[in-house]
Write a protein that holds these residues in place. Structure first.
Motif: not given
Lengths: 231, 231
Positions: A185, A189, A202, A210, A213-214, A216-217, A220-221, A230
């Protein structure tokens, strides 16, 4: 005397400027596509001047490696030592890790692109620079710099094992897979690989967003729902 | 008469065999590193024979594109049409999507590596093949094939928007970021990018297992906890 010193300074500056020009060209176009003529042209000097500093483009690549490889190895070694003692709460350690990592890549953007792009061919190129050279060209391959020597994958996977042991990583994930996900990931980038060629470059602040936000993903995983903070 | 037909077949077969040899070489070494001499050597023919079939290596690349690009565009268009009507339950659609995608890449492994590797340079190379060529070389760039024409990102992002609308994607994720994550994780696995150069090549069954485990990670990241099916 003064003239002599100034003239020597200028010579060093020119040499350094040529290296920067060549590095940028090689990182963008690939080593095989860049000629001495093109380097001279982009540097704004005659080929004669260029050949006064470097016998051929293999010599230029060698000098680039002698300049950057030790710095990068040192810098990443420091980063990996940090990972070894980092807290396993991925809510806080992932954003910190990303920041440290990005700072390092940003410091050497063209050199990082060069080693990503040329990958396995670097030892062969360097071996053409000089048979009697003091650097062992194999030492400066992409493998060596990013993987074997620094053991990025090993250090990262050991970190995720610690996370799992302390209940901060989902029990049914394999630590090695987490390393794979993380590198997949963030590397494209960070090094601007052609994964998203149609995307506008960018800006600095968009880039930070970005990345956030990545992260955060990934959180979650990786993080067990009960441990997830949170925000 | 019979002899004539057989001889023509053999000629076609040779031409096709040269294309395969050249494609493999270019995908592995990069276009600039591959010479007509090397292609002839690997094909096991003299350079004279090679030049009888192709005037230069740009012509070979052009022929490779004329052969593969339309097939790949057709094949991916079909895949993307499937995504447009796919159910939004990511428990079932993600594994199915991965399978369809991988099947396509596996069918054209060298051509996919070629377009990933050479990225933006392809239009320039193709323009050198023939000024009067009937194909517009810009049409066959990496951009065009994987992104602009097929709109992979757009189709994928629209799919994730549907998922979110139907409560099957976490509310606080941006559909565009989900596309980025998905492509980042699966592209390097599928095209064998140098992301994990120190890793042994995966066997067919190991590969399927790694993909399955990466899908699980993506599902943890994307699917709201209540909708997640364990197993």
């Amino acid at each position: 005397m003064k003239d002599k010193i100034m003239s020597r300074l200028r010579k060093d500056e020119r040499k350094n400027s040529i290296l920067q020009t060549a590095l940028k060209l090689i990182a963008e176009e690939g080593f095989d596509s860049v000629s001495m003529r093109l380097i001279a042209e982009k540097e704004g000097v005659s080929e004669v001047i260029l050949y006064r500093h470097f016998r051929n483009k293999y010599k230029i690549l060698q000098e680039i490696f002698m300049t950057y490889a030790p710095k990068i190895i040192q810098s990443f070694r420091e980063l990996l030592d940090t990972v070894k003692v980092m807290v396993t709460d991925l809510n806080v350690s992932l954003p910190h890790l990303a920041k440290l990592y990005i700072n390092r890549i940003k410091k050497y953007p063209y050199f990082m692109r060069l080693i990503m792009k040329e990958s396995g061919k670097i030892p062969e190129y360097l071996s053409k620079a000089d048979k009697k050279t003091s650097i062992e060209s194999e030492e400066y391959s992409y493998h060596k710099i990013l993987y074997e020597d620094l053991k990025i994958q090993e250090v990262s996977t050991n970190f995720f094992k610690r996370c799992q042991k302390e209940g901060n990583l989902r029990k049914d994930l394999q630590p090695k897979d987490c390393t794979r996900t993380l590198l997949s990931i963030f590397l494209p980038l960070i090094i601007h690989s052609p994964l998203f060629p149609s995307e506008e470059p960018l800006s600095e602040s968009e880039f930070e967003e970005v990345i956030a936000r990545q992260i955060k993903i990934v959180q979650y995983a990786f993080i067990p729902p009960k441990k997830l903070k949170k925000g």
